[in-house]
Design an enzyme around this catalytic site. Structure first.
Site, mmCIF file in Angstrom:
data_model
loop_
_atom_site.group_PDB
_atom_site.id
_atom_site.type_symbol
_atom_site.label_atom_id
_atom_site.label_comp_id
_atom_site.label_asym_id
_atom_site.label_seq_id
_atom_site.Cartn_x
_atom_site.Cartn_y
_atom_site.Cartn_z
ATOM 1 N N ARG A 71 0.852 -1.197 0.000
ATOM 2 C CA ARG A 71 0.000 0.000 0.000
ATOM 3 C C ARG A 71 0.888 1.248 0.000
ATOM 4 N NH1 ARG A 71 -5.177 1.392 2.608
ATOM 5 N NH2 ARG A 71 -5.407 -0.740 3.337
ATOM 6 N N TYR A 194 -0.282 13.146 -4.813
ATOM 7 C CA TYR A 194 0.152 12.199 -5.848
ATOM 8 C C TYR A 194 0.358 12.914 -7.190
ATOM 9 C CZ TYR A 194 -0.981 7.857 -3.221
ATOM 10 O OH TYR A 194 -1.014 6.820 -2.332
ATOM 11 N N HIS A 223 -0.339 7.508 -12.387
ATOM 12 C CA HIS A 223 -1.504 8.397 -12.419
ATOM 13 C C HIS A 223 -1.528 9.236 -13.686
ATOM 14 C CE1 HIS A 223 0.244 8.023 -8.235
ATOM 15 N NE2 HIS A 223 -0.746 7.169 -8.236
ATOM 16 N N GLU A 284 -4.219 0.737 -10.807
ATOM 17 C CA GLU A 284 -4.013 1.057 -9.395
ATOM 18 C C GLU A 284 -5.149 0.516 -8.535
ATOM 19 O OE1 GLU A 284 -3.482 5.190 -8.121
ATOM 20 O OE2 GLU A 284 -1.908 4.589 -6.751
HETATM 21 ZN ZN LIG Z 1 -0.147 3.652 -6.525
#
Ligand SMILES: [Zn+2]
Length: 340
Positions: A71, A194, A223, A284
């Site tokens: 994680r 992020y 991302h 993800e």
């Molecule tokens: Zn990730």
């Protein structure tokens, strides 16, 4: 074959989280320090944790294997000391290894690094070596901001990182640039921290000579590359103003983007501006956004649907995004997939 290059073990068995709570409590009261031997997780607990979660989504969405890491928000490199981070990283990585051993056709490991703000990367080098050479891991998640949102360490292009990069190149493994939780209230973790980090890492690379020093070094910016594809013209223009070569020459042999963009227009834009050779399929899951999009009736992170829906991609393009590019960026998966 469809390789998902970005999945996290976000369904960890409860004893792992309990251990972490105790480990953190022990920073104030050492008497509470849990022993590693006290952490007991059975194979059945591991099976239960993934079979109706990540593996269910693999089946439903028709993807095959997930490059799997601990994680990301749990890495929390800002907590405790270098020793805290080392113990926690080793435990998390060992657990990923057990998942991969139990389900070798479904998961391939990527490690968390025992980074700790203001300390050397020696522990991270050793842990990378251990995970790659002893546990068949194929890459690592590298946190560009181990402070957790304060960005007070050196940029990724600083020479302080070079010993780590040397080892990455020797081991032939890429790093996914991946921050962890944010302890700066200005930055929501998955919504801002992020995406900021992805954009920041790209600009650090662009402004540097890192890839002249390390022509074989490879990074995946997750991302969807943060804000980068949307602002591709800005980055091309900045490189030009800095008298750098075009982006393709400057960094596209070294920098790749995943498809964790949770709507079709985002993926369409990405496939228009980023060369197909630099896009790796990823979802993800189960991670940042867990819900169902009321406009489509499907999970936001069911990213395969978007790639399948982009009308201008050829079969060859899709094959690169789903499989070929991952085999190129994570060369160690080829041997593992051949023997699975
Ligand atoms: Zn990730």
């Amino acid at each position: 074959m469809i390789i998902d290059c970005h999945g996290h073990y976000t369904t960890e068995p409860a004893p792992l989280l309990k251990f972490r709570e105790q480990q953190i409590a022990a920073l104030k009261d050492p008497a509470q320090a849990p022993s590693r031997e006290s952490l007991k997780i059975s194979d059945d607990q591991i099976r239960d944790s993934v079979q109706n979660a990540q593996m269910k989504f693999q089946r439903e969405r028709g993807t095959d294997v997930t490059i799997f890491s601990p994680r990301a928000s749990g890495m929390a490199h800002h907590i405790g000391t270098a020793a805290t981070s080392l113990e926690w990283s080793q435990i998390c990585n060992d657990l990923i290894h057990r998942v991969c051993l139990l389900f070798p056709e479904n998961f391939i490991g990527v490690c968390q690094l025992p980074q700790s703000p203001g300390t050397s990367l020696d522990n991270s080098i050793r842990e990378l070596e251990r995970c790659v050479t002893q546990m068949n891991f194929v890459g690592c998640n590298l946190n560009p901001d181990p402070s957790g949102g304060y960005w007070n360490g050196p940029p990724l292009t600083d020479r302080a990182w070079y010993p780590f990069y040397e080892r990455m190149v020797e081991l032939d493994v890429p790093a996914m640039v991946h921050v962890s939780s944010s302890c700066n209230p200005n930055f929501h973790a998955t919504g801002a921290h992020y995406i900021n980090a992805d954009t920041t890492a790209f600009m650090q690379f662009l402004a540097s000579n890192l890839f002249s020093d390390f022509p074989a070094l490879k990074f995946v910016i997750p991302h969807g590359g943060g804000g980068v594809p949307f602002h591709w013209g800005r980055y091309r223009g900045l490189a030009q103003d800095m008298k750098k070569p075009p982006l393709k020459e400057l960094l596209l042999n070294n920098v790749y983007f995943d498809t964790c963009v949770y709507h079709l227009p985002g993926i369409e834009l990405m496939t228009k501006v980023v060369p197909i050779d630099n896009i790796l399929f990823a979802s993800e899951m189960i991670g940042a956004v867990k819900g169902i999009d009321p406009e489509t009736g499907h999970n936001y992170d069911d990213t395969r649907r978007y790639i399948d829906a982009v009308s201008w991609l050829s079969a060859e393009d899709r094959n690169k995004i789903y499989e070929g590019n991952a085999r190129k960026v994570y060369p160690r998966i080829n041997k593992i997939l051949a023997s699975a």
